[in-house]
Write an enzyme that holds these catalytic residues in place. Structure first.
Site, PDB file in Angstrom:
ATOM      1  N   ASN A   9       0.873  -1.175   0.000  1.00 56.43           N
ATOM      2  CA  ASN A   9       0.000   0.000   0.000  1.00 56.43           C
ATOM      3  C   ASN A   9       0.912   1.227   0.000  1.00 56.43           C
ATOM      4  OD1 ASN A   9      -1.807   2.053   0.494  1.00 56.43           O
ATOM      5  ND2 ASN A   9      -2.319   1.398   2.580  1.00 56.43           N
ATOM      6  N   LYS A  11       0.196   4.239  -0.361  1.00 58.75           N
ATOM      7  CA  LYS A  11      -0.416   5.459   0.204  1.00 58.75           C
ATOM      8  C   LYS A  11      -0.086   6.652  -0.694  1.00 58.75           C
ATOM      9  CE  LYS A  11      -0.199   3.286   4.687  1.00 58.75           C
ATOM     10  NZ  LYS A  11      -0.150   3.396   6.133  1.00 58.75           N
ATOM     11  N   HIS A  94      -9.599   1.718   4.416  1.00 57.40           N
ATOM     12  CA  HIS A  94      -8.362   1.796   5.207  1.00 57.40           C
ATOM     13  C   HIS A  94      -8.596   2.736   6.395  1.00 57.40           C
ATOM     14  CE1 HIS A  94      -4.258   2.751   6.366  1.00 57.40           C
ATOM     15  NE2 HIS A  94      -3.908   1.630   5.768  1.00 57.40           N
ATOM     16  N   GLU A  96      -6.935   5.024   7.572  1.00 55.64           N
ATOM     17  CA  GLU A  96      -6.650   6.445   7.284  1.00 55.64           C
ATOM     18  C   GLU A  96      -7.824   7.093   6.552  1.00 55.64           C
ATOM     19  OE1 GLU A  96      -2.908   5.669   5.385  1.00 55.64           O
ATOM     20  OE2 GLU A  96      -2.078   5.096   7.325  1.00 55.64           O
ATOM     21  N   GLU A 164      -5.993  -4.740  10.273  1.00 53.58           N
ATOM     22  CA  GLU A 164      -4.935  -3.781  10.573  1.00 53.58           C
ATOM     23  C   GLU A 164      -5.242  -3.046  11.880  1.00 53.58           C
ATOM     24  OE1 GLU A 164      -2.691  -2.596   6.732  1.00 53.58           O
ATOM     25  OE2 GLU A 164      -4.363  -1.220   6.991  1.00 53.58           O
ATOM     26  N   GLY A 170       2.258   2.028  10.781  1.00 55.83           N
ATOM     27  CA  GLY A 170       3.278   3.068  10.647  1.00 55.83           C
ATOM     28  C   GLY A 170       3.967   3.421  11.952  1.00 55.83           C
ATOM     29  N   SER A 210       2.960  -2.408  10.280  1.00 64.61           N
ATOM     30  CA  SER A 210       4.404  -2.577  10.511  1.00 64.61           C
ATOM     31  C   SER A 210       4.912  -3.982  10.189  1.00 64.61           C
ATOM     32  CB  SER A 210       4.783  -2.178  11.939  1.00 64.61           C
ATOM     33  OG  SER A 210       4.449  -0.818  12.176  1.00 64.61           O
TER      34      SER A 210
HETATM   35  P1  PGA Z   1       2.568   0.064   7.668  1.00 64.44           P
HETATM   36  O1  PGA Z   1       1.153   0.382   6.967  1.00 64.44           O
HETATM   37  O2  PGA Z   1       3.067  -1.223   7.083  1.00 64.44           O
HETATM   38  O3  PGA Z   1       3.440   1.238   7.314  1.00 64.44           O
HETATM   39  O4  PGA Z   1       2.319  -0.042   9.126  1.00 64.44           O
HETATM   40  C1  PGA Z   1       0.238  -0.645   6.712  1.00 64.44           C
HETATM   41  C2  PGA Z   1      -1.039  -0.056   6.152  1.00 64.44           C
HETATM   42  O5  PGA Z   1      -1.447   1.026   6.589  1.00 64.44           O
HETATM   43  O6  PGA Z   1      -1.663  -0.646   5.264  1.00 64.44           O
END
Ligand code: PGA
Length: 246
Positions: A9, A11, A94, A96, A164, A170, A210
């Site tokens: 992803n 982003k 997601h 976010e 998630e 992140g 992560s």
């Molecule tokens: P990350 O993000 O691997 O940077 O934690 C995962 C995601 O938001 O899909």
């Protein structure tokens, strides 16, 4: 055996020029991957990405899709627009999007049904916040997201679910393999009850938050975990290839 899918992803990262470089670096490194490899890139890169991914084992994904066929929805993108560019997967809901852009279980549901109707494979994200986990509300939150977000689906195995935990995204803080396995097992149980046991047993459920070259093998060794949705570690070809070739 369920299908294993590792999806990057990206982003809001990478210009077209940067995206081309990353894909070209990635191609030889993942060509023998046993899992399905997906890159969910920004809309601006889809057209070019679909050209340079032709003939490779890397599938193209987008990061959102609207629920209407077309019309006055400034800033949104339709399923037909994505399909025209060779998109196969689309991330929906997601955290976010939920946190910053007002996405709700209801809009997640509409987007998911539209994506499926059009022939895209939705990667539907669910997950609890740290406060919810600490208040022992993880199962309640997840159940609501699954039941409301996937309402009206006949066969849940036609989608991909990404678990998630928001506190792991992140942050460098991964859920332990036991936590991830347990919650994904719970998601499967909810799906069995809300839809059908057979499709719940078949649906691919990813872990995200992560996931990286260091922790991928122990997570992927867990019975319930069928793949990963990878943010930060998908932005470097070497890191992402290590995750893909776990
Ligand atoms: P990350 O993000 O691997 O940077 O934690 C995962 C995601 O938001 O899909």
């Amino acid at each position: 055996m369920r299908k294993q899918i590792i999806a990057g992803n990206w982003k809001m990262n990478n210009t077209v020029a940067e995206g081309i470089k990353l894909i070209e670096d990635l191609k030889p490194l993942v060509k023998d991957a046993k899992a399905e490899v997906v890159v969910c890139v920004p809309f601006t890169f889809l057209s070019e990405a679909s050209k340079i991914l032709k003939g490779t084992n890397i599938k193209l994904g987008a990061q959102n899709v609207h629920f209407a066929d077309k019309g006055a929805y400034t800033g949104e993108i339709s399923a037909d627009m994505l399909l025209e560019l060779g998109v196969k997967y689309v991330i929906i809901g997601h955290s976010e999007r939920r946190q910053y852009f007002g996405e709700t279980d209801e809009t997640v549901n509409k987007r998911t049904l539209q994506a499926l109707a059009k022939g895209l494979i939705p990667i539907v994200c669910v997950g609890e916040s740290l406060a919810e986990r600490e208040a022992d509300k993880t199962e309640e939150v997840i159940k609501t997201q699954i039941v409301n977000g996937l309402k009206g689906l006949c066969d849940v195995s036609r989608i991909v679910i990404a678990y998630e935990p928001i506190w792991a995204i992140g942050t460098g803080k991964t859920a332990t393999k036991e936590q991830a396995n347990e919650t994904i097992g719970y998601i499967r149980k909810v799906c069995a009850k809300a839809f059908c046991p057979d499709c719940a047993a078949k649906v691919t459920i990813q872990y995200g938050g992560s996931m990286n070259p260091k922790n991928v093998s122990e997570l992927m060794a867990m019975e319930e975990i069928d793949g990963g949705l990878i943010g930060g570690a998908s932005l470097k070809a070497e890191d992402f290839s290590k995750v893909v070739n776990f």
